[in-house]
Design a protein around this motif. Structure first.
Motif, PDB file in Angstrom:
ATOM      1  N   UNK A 105       3.495   3.196  -1.965  1.00 46.12           N
ATOM      2  CA  UNK A 105       3.253   4.538  -2.475  1.00 46.12           C
ATOM      3  C   UNK A 105       3.675   5.444  -1.389  1.00 46.12           C
ATOM      4  N   UNK A 106       4.657   6.274  -1.743  1.00 47.88           N
ATOM      5  CA  UNK A 106       5.335   7.187  -0.931  1.00 47.88           C
ATOM      6  C   UNK A 106       5.067   8.672  -1.399  1.00 47.88           C
ATOM      7  N   UNK A 107       4.518   9.357  -0.603  1.00 48.48           N
ATOM      8  CA  UNK A 107       3.952  10.707  -0.976  1.00 48.48           C
ATOM      9  C   UNK A 107       4.717  11.887  -0.383  1.00 48.48           C
ATOM     10  N   UNK A 108       4.869  13.149  -1.006  1.00 46.38           N
ATOM     11  CA  UNK A 108       5.335  14.131  -0.458  1.00 46.38           C
ATOM     12  C   UNK A 108       4.316  15.017   0.196  1.00 46.38           C
ATOM     13  N   UNK A 109       4.492  15.277   1.425  1.00 39.91           N
ATOM     14  CA  UNK A 109       3.442  16.079   2.159  1.00 39.91           C
ATOM     15  C   UNK A 109       3.731  16.860   3.144  1.00 39.91           C
ATOM     16  N   UNK A 110       3.616  18.283   2.924  1.00 43.78           N
ATOM     17  CA  UNK A 110       4.088  19.214   4.113  1.00 43.78           C
ATOM     18  C   UNK A 110       5.556  19.088   4.432  1.00 43.78           C
ATOM     19  N   UNK A 111       6.351  18.902   3.312  1.00 49.54           N
ATOM     20  CA  UNK A 111       7.727  18.713   3.504  1.00 49.54           C
ATOM     21  C   UNK A 111       8.663  17.605   4.091  1.00 49.54           C
ATOM     22  N   UNK A 112       7.722  16.436   4.118  1.00 46.73           N
ATOM     23  CA  UNK A 112       8.132  15.317   4.517  1.00 46.73           C
ATOM     24  C   UNK A 112       7.517  14.153   3.608  1.00 46.73           C
ATOM     25  N   UNK A 113       8.035  13.093   3.724  1.00 46.83           N
ATOM     26  CA  UNK A 113       7.709  11.680   2.899  1.00 46.83           C
ATOM     27  C   UNK A 113       6.795  11.009   3.655  1.00 46.83           C
ATOM     28  N   UNK A 114       5.701  10.402   3.321  1.00 44.95           N
ATOM     29  CA  UNK A 114       4.640   9.712   4.061  1.00 44.95           C
ATOM     30  C   UNK A 114       4.478   8.573   3.142  1.00 44.95           C
ATOM     31  N   UNK A 115       4.401   7.237   3.763  1.00 43.83           N
ATOM     32  CA  UNK A 115       3.652   6.167   3.174  1.00 43.83           C
ATOM     33  C   UNK A 115       2.281   6.194   3.049  1.00 43.83           C
ATOM     34  N   UNK A 116       1.765   6.436   1.854  1.00 44.88           N
ATOM     35  CA  UNK A 116       0.167   6.394   1.551  1.00 44.88           C
ATOM     36  C   UNK A 116      -0.267   5.031   1.552  1.00 44.88           C
ATOM     37  N   UNK A 117       0.412   4.288   1.101  1.00 45.96           N
ATOM     38  CA  UNK A 117      -0.334   2.774   0.929  1.00 45.96           C
ATOM     39  C   UNK A 117       0.877   1.800   0.889  1.00 45.96           C
ATOM     40  N   UNK A 118       0.612   0.798   1.552  1.00 51.79           N
ATOM     41  CA  UNK A 118       1.444  -0.503   1.416  1.00 51.79           C
ATOM     42  C   UNK A 118       0.530  -1.721   0.920  1.00 51.79           C
ATOM     43  N   UNK A 119       0.841  -2.299  -0.163  1.00 51.04           N
ATOM     44  CA  UNK A 119       0.207  -3.354  -0.744  1.00 51.04           C
ATOM     45  C   UNK A 119       0.941  -4.500  -1.213  1.00 51.04           C
ATOM     46  N   UNK A 120      -0.109  -5.917  -0.838  1.00 51.38           N
ATOM     47  CA  UNK A 120       0.431  -7.079  -1.524  1.00 51.38           C
ATOM     48  C   UNK A 120       0.078  -7.132  -2.878  1.00 51.38           C
ATOM     49  N   UNK A 121       1.131  -7.319  -3.745  1.00 48.91           N
ATOM     50  CA  UNK A 121       0.981  -7.325  -5.255  1.00 48.91           C
ATOM     51  C   UNK A 121       1.184  -8.812  -5.697  1.00 48.91           C
ATOM     52  N   UNK A 122       0.165  -9.281  -6.560  1.00 45.22           N
ATOM     53  CA  UNK A 122       0.293 -10.559  -7.369  1.00 45.22           C
ATOM     54  C   UNK A 122       0.459 -10.470  -8.687  1.00 45.22           C
ATOM     55  N   UNK A 167      -4.897  -5.408   7.255  1.00 44.78           N
ATOM     56  CA  UNK A 167      -5.318  -6.120   8.227  1.00 44.78           C
ATOM     57  C   UNK A 167      -6.210  -7.360   7.551  1.00 44.78           C
ATOM     58  N   UNK A 168      -6.825  -6.922   6.438  1.00 41.24           N
ATOM     59  CA  UNK A 168      -7.813  -7.894   6.085  1.00 41.24           C
ATOM     60  C   UNK A 168      -7.042  -9.317   5.323  1.00 41.24           C
ATOM     61  N   UNK A 169      -7.799 -10.401   5.632  1.00 41.95           N
ATOM     62  CA  UNK A 169      -6.759 -11.593   5.193  1.00 41.95           C
ATOM     63  C   UNK A 169      -6.535 -11.851   3.758  1.00 41.95           C
ATOM     64  N   UNK A 170      -7.281 -11.311   2.957  1.00 39.93           N
ATOM     65  CA  UNK A 170      -6.975 -11.630   1.545  1.00 39.93           C
ATOM     66  C   UNK A 170      -5.626 -10.866   0.966  1.00 39.93           C
ATOM     67  N   UNK A 171      -4.977 -10.137   1.815  1.00 34.66           N
ATOM     68  CA  UNK A 171      -3.682  -9.541   1.373  1.00 34.66           C
ATOM     69  C   UNK A 171      -2.664 -10.269   1.720  1.00 34.66           C
ATOM     70  N   UNK A 172      -2.499 -10.808   2.951  1.00 34.48           N
ATOM     71  CA  UNK A 172      -1.186 -11.858   3.025  1.00 34.48           C
ATOM     72  C   UNK A 172      -1.537 -13.031   2.391  1.00 34.48           C
ATOM     73  N   UNK A 173      -2.828 -13.502   2.283  1.00 37.17           N
ATOM     74  CA  UNK A 173      -3.265 -14.706   1.562  1.00 37.17           C
ATOM     75  C   UNK A 173      -2.736 -14.463  -0.026  1.00 37.17           C
TER      76      UNK A 173
END
Length: 165
Positions: free
Chosen positions: A105-122, A146-152
């Motif tokens: 999820x990339x959001x526009x903040x203060x004139x730039x784009x920032x990754x707000x969230x990177x997720x594992x999707x099943x 860093x939580x183990x459930x995401x890469x699992x």
């Protein structure tokens, strides 16, 4: 032996078409949700489908629809956001499928784009009745922090396992 060849080719073609159809359906999520198309997003889910996000649990199309219509989501759209779904790894088994991918999820903040969230999707998917394509039965997203459930979740999905399996 040669009599089996057309059936084998037909089965392979169907699997490839299923994988393409699933990938296209998954790829439509970002443009639909960022476009505020609540009905279009909801239609991706089976009527009793679930969207299980770290911070949110949505059961049924109506809750998915309301998430898109929510003040919070509409605020993201007004601010500028992009839900980017990465290329999926898809395992089709008849009328059921499992797919995994990353999303940002990339959001526009203060004139730039920032990754707000990177997720594992099943994604657990099912072929809908009457040729209506593929629908989401369960989509489980877990933040990659860093939580183990995401890469699992990712690794299990590549093996075609259900979430938590």
């Amino acid at each position: 032996m040669s009599g089996d060849r057309p059936a084998t080719v037909e089965a392979r073609l169907r699997r490839l078409e299923d994988e393409r159809d699933i990938a296209r359906m998954m790829a439509s999520y970002g443009p639909l949700v960022d476009g505020g198309d609540a009905d279009g997003v909801a239609a991706l889910w089976a009527p009793d489908g679930v969207y299980d996000i770290d911070e949110l649990f949505l059961a049924g199309r109506e809750q998915v629809r309301e998430m898109v219509r929510s003040a919070a989501h509409q605020g993201w759209i007004r601010q500028g956001c992009a839900h980017v779904v990465g290329p999926p790894h898809i395992t089709v088994d008849g009328d059921e499928a499992v797919a995994v991918c990353h999303s940002l999820m990339v959001v526009h903040e203060a004139g730039r784009y920032v990754v707000r969230r990177a997720t594992a999707n099943h994604w657990r998917l099912r072929r809908a009745a009457c040729g209506a394509g593929w629908q989401v039965v369960t989509r489980t997203n877990r933040i990659l922090d860093g939580r183990p459930e995401s890469p699992a979740l990712l690794a299990g999905g590549v093996r075609g396992e259900p979430a938590g399996g």
